[in-house]
Design a protein around this motif. Structure first.
Motif, PDB file in Angstrom:
ATOM      1  N   ASP A 215       0.515 -19.089   1.458  1.00 44.14           N
ATOM      2  CA  ASP A 215       0.111 -17.889   1.077  1.00 44.14           C
ATOM      3  C   ASP A 215       0.085 -17.050   1.979  1.00 44.14           C
ATOM      4  OD1 ASP A 215      -0.181 -19.145  -1.356  1.00 44.14           O
ATOM      5  OD2 ASP A 215      -2.250 -19.485  -1.128  1.00 44.14           O
ATOM      6  N   SER A 216      -0.026 -17.465   3.426  1.00 45.49           N
ATOM      7  CA  SER A 216      -0.312 -16.681   4.621  1.00 45.49           C
ATOM      8  C   SER A 216       1.209 -16.097   5.055  1.00 45.49           C
ATOM      9  CB  SER A 216      -0.964 -17.201   5.797  1.00 45.49           C
ATOM     10  OG  SER A 216       0.085 -18.443   6.142  1.00 45.49           O
ATOM     11  N   LEU A 217       2.303 -16.510   4.474  1.00 43.65           N
ATOM     12  CA  LEU A 217       3.773 -16.003   4.710  1.00 43.65           C
ATOM     13  C   LEU A 217       4.298 -14.948   4.285  1.00 43.65           C
ATOM     14  CD1 LEU A 217       5.333 -19.845   5.169  1.00 43.65           C
ATOM     15  CD2 LEU A 217       4.438 -18.282   7.062  1.00 43.65           C
ATOM     16  N   LEU A 218       5.183 -14.145   4.568  1.00 41.76           N
ATOM     17  CA  LEU A 218       5.731 -13.130   3.940  1.00 41.76           C
ATOM     18  C   LEU A 218       6.562 -13.273   2.590  1.00 41.76           C
ATOM     19  CD1 LEU A 218       6.722 -11.371   7.364  1.00 41.76           C
ATOM     20  CD2 LEU A 218       4.808 -10.910   6.117  1.00 41.76           C
ATOM     21  N   GLU A 219       6.399 -12.339   1.922  1.00 38.61           N
ATOM     22  CA  GLU A 219       7.088 -12.442   0.711  1.00 38.61           C
ATOM     23  C   GLU A 219       8.540 -11.544   1.031  1.00 38.61           C
ATOM     24  OE1 GLU A 219       5.429 -11.125  -2.782  1.00 38.61           O
ATOM     25  OE2 GLU A 219       3.784 -12.829  -2.851  1.00 38.61           O
ATOM     26  N   ALA A 220       9.476 -11.842   0.440  1.00 38.67           N
ATOM     27  CA  ALA A 220      10.916 -11.137   0.634  1.00 38.67           C
ATOM     28  C   ALA A 220      10.829  -9.643   0.918  1.00 38.67           C
ATOM     29  CB  ALA A 220      11.782 -11.235  -0.594  1.00 38.67           C
ATOM     30  N   GLU A 221      10.018  -8.891   0.203  1.00 35.03           N
ATOM     31  CA  GLU A 221       9.985  -7.498   0.414  1.00 35.03           C
ATOM     32  C   GLU A 221       9.385  -7.018   1.718  1.00 35.03           C
ATOM     33  OE1 GLU A 221       8.369  -5.027  -2.553  1.00 35.03           O
ATOM     34  OE2 GLU A 221       9.726  -5.911  -4.139  1.00 35.03           O
ATOM     35  N   ALA A 222       8.184  -7.958   2.008  1.00 30.51           N
ATOM     36  CA  ALA A 222       7.422  -7.625   3.226  1.00 30.51           C
ATOM     37  C   ALA A 222       8.513  -8.115   4.413  1.00 30.51           C
ATOM     38  CB  ALA A 222       6.235  -8.504   3.452  1.00 30.51           C
ATOM     39  N   TYR A 223       9.083  -9.290   4.174  1.00 27.83           N
ATOM     40  CA  TYR A 223       9.847  -9.572   5.302  1.00 27.83           C
ATOM     41  C   TYR A 223      11.013  -8.677   5.614  1.00 27.83           C
ATOM     42  CZ  TYR A 223      13.071 -12.305   8.410  1.00 27.83           C
ATOM     43  OH  TYR A 223      13.806 -12.581   9.555  1.00 27.83           O
ATOM     44  N   GLU A 224      11.754  -8.052   4.658  1.00 22.07           N
ATOM     45  CA  GLU A 224      12.673  -6.992   4.657  1.00 22.07           C
ATOM     46  C   GLU A 224      12.198  -5.774   5.412  1.00 22.07           C
ATOM     47  OE1 GLU A 224      16.067  -4.612   2.328  1.00 22.07           O
ATOM     48  OE2 GLU A 224      14.799  -6.286   1.156  1.00 22.07           O
ATOM     49  N   GLN A 225      10.839  -5.505   5.260  1.00 19.50           N
ATOM     50  CA  GLN A 225      10.241  -4.405   5.719  1.00 19.50           C
ATOM     51  C   GLN A 225      10.073  -4.542   7.134  1.00 19.50           C
ATOM     52  OE1 GLN A 225       9.770  -1.040   4.402  1.00 19.50           O
ATOM     53  NE2 GLN A 225       9.490  -0.929   6.576  1.00 19.50           N
ATOM     54  N   PHE A 226       9.491  -5.880   7.521  1.00 17.12           N
ATOM     55  CA  PHE A 226       9.187  -6.288   8.973  1.00 17.12           C
ATOM     56  C   PHE A 226      10.626  -6.131   9.720  1.00 17.12           C
ATOM     57  CE2 PHE A 226       9.514 -10.010  11.923  1.00 17.12           C
ATOM     58  CZ  PHE A 226       8.700  -9.525  12.875  1.00 17.12           C
ATOM     59  N   VAL A 227      11.674  -6.813   9.234  1.00 15.08           N
ATOM     60  CA  VAL A 227      12.877  -6.832   9.816  1.00 15.08           C
ATOM     61  C   VAL A 227      13.483  -5.177  10.271  1.00 15.08           C
ATOM     62  CG1 VAL A 227      15.493  -7.046   9.762  1.00 15.08           C
ATOM     63  CG2 VAL A 227      13.676  -9.002   9.176  1.00 15.08           C
ATOM     64  N   ASN A 228      13.307  -4.156   8.844  1.00 15.71           N
ATOM     65  CA  ASN A 228      13.882  -3.037   9.084  1.00 15.71           C
ATOM     66  C   ASN A 228      13.047  -2.146  10.011  1.00 15.71           C
ATOM     67  OD1 ASN A 228      15.578  -3.215   6.984  1.00 15.71           O
ATOM     68  ND2 ASN A 228      14.234  -2.326   5.505  1.00 15.71           N
ATOM     69  N   ASP A 229      11.760  -2.617  10.475  1.00 16.10           N
ATOM     70  CA  ASP A 229      10.813  -1.891  11.478  1.00 16.10           C
ATOM     71  C   ASP A 229      11.028  -2.391  12.740  1.00 16.10           C
ATOM     72  OD1 ASP A 229       9.413  -0.725   9.326  1.00 16.10           O
ATOM     73  OD2 ASP A 229       7.744  -2.182   9.662  1.00 16.10           O
ATOM     74  N   LEU A 230      11.773  -3.567  12.910  1.00 17.51           N
ATOM     75  CA  LEU A 230      12.396  -4.028  14.128  1.00 17.51           C
ATOM     76  C   LEU A 230      13.393  -3.070  14.851  1.00 17.51           C
ATOM     77  CD1 LEU A 230      12.661  -7.891  13.761  1.00 17.51           C
ATOM     78  CD2 LEU A 230      10.810  -6.717  14.935  1.00 17.51           C
ATOM     79  N   HIS A 231      14.159  -2.378  13.999  1.00 20.89           N
ATOM     80  CA  HIS A 231      15.134  -1.587  14.329  1.00 20.89           C
ATOM     81  C   HIS A 231      14.841  -0.261  14.276  1.00 20.89           C
ATOM     82  CE1 HIS A 231      17.926  -4.909  14.955  1.00 20.89           C
ATOM     83  NE2 HIS A 231      17.277  -5.551  13.700  1.00 20.89           N
ATOM     84  N   ALA A 232      13.753   0.132  13.875  1.00 20.94           N
ATOM     85  CA  ALA A 232      13.387   1.519  13.523  1.00 20.94           C
ATOM     86  C   ALA A 232      13.052   2.255  14.975  1.00 20.94           C
ATOM     87  CB  ALA A 232      11.996   1.589  12.854  1.00 20.94           C
TER      88      ALA A 232
END
Length: 128
Positions: free
Chosen positions: A111-128
């Motif tokens: 439950d404390s891990l990221l769901e797919a959409e949140a992980y995708e946003q996390f990855v996108n933010d790494l390259h922002a």
């Protein structure tokens, strides 16, 4: 881009729960960042891991990176195919490129891990 049936860590591991067994690998983002995987070091069956602990390493043409357990439990299986074919991590990171299976001692850690959409946003933010 990222399968919805798995959860993700900020360290770029994924976990898919199959009953009480957690299948764990690295994400497509991680394997893409690493480049061609040439070696995977995995633990032994029977070893215990705790959430966030290092359980092995993945070596590519670019770097050696630690692998971190997203859940606590006992390792019940390692992907022996990766010994002879580490490139499976690049080819099918969510399929035949899985790394370990863990008998999850506290599956609610999922439950404390990221769901797919949140992980995708996390990855996108790494390259922002």
């Amino acid at each position: 881009m990222y399968p919805g049936d798995v959860r993700y860590t900020r360290e770029h591991e994924w976990v898919r729960l199959d009953g009480q067994t957690a299948v764990i690998g690295i994400t497509s983002y991680a394997q893409d960042e690493l480049g061609d995987v040439v070696y995977v070091e995995l633990p032994s069956v029977g070893e215990m891991v705790s959430s966030g602990s290092e359980f092995g390493t993945v070596e590519s043409v670019k770097a050696v990176s630690p692998l971190f357990a997203p859940l606590a439990g006992e390792i019940v299986e390692v992907n022996e195919a990766l010994i002879g074919q580490p490139e499976l991590v690049n080819v099918e990171p969510y399929g035949s490129g899985w790394m370990i299976k863990v008998a999850a001692s506290t599956p609610d850690e999922l439950d404390s891990l990221l769901e797919a959409e949140a992980y995708e946003q996390f990855v996108n933010d790494l390259h922002a």
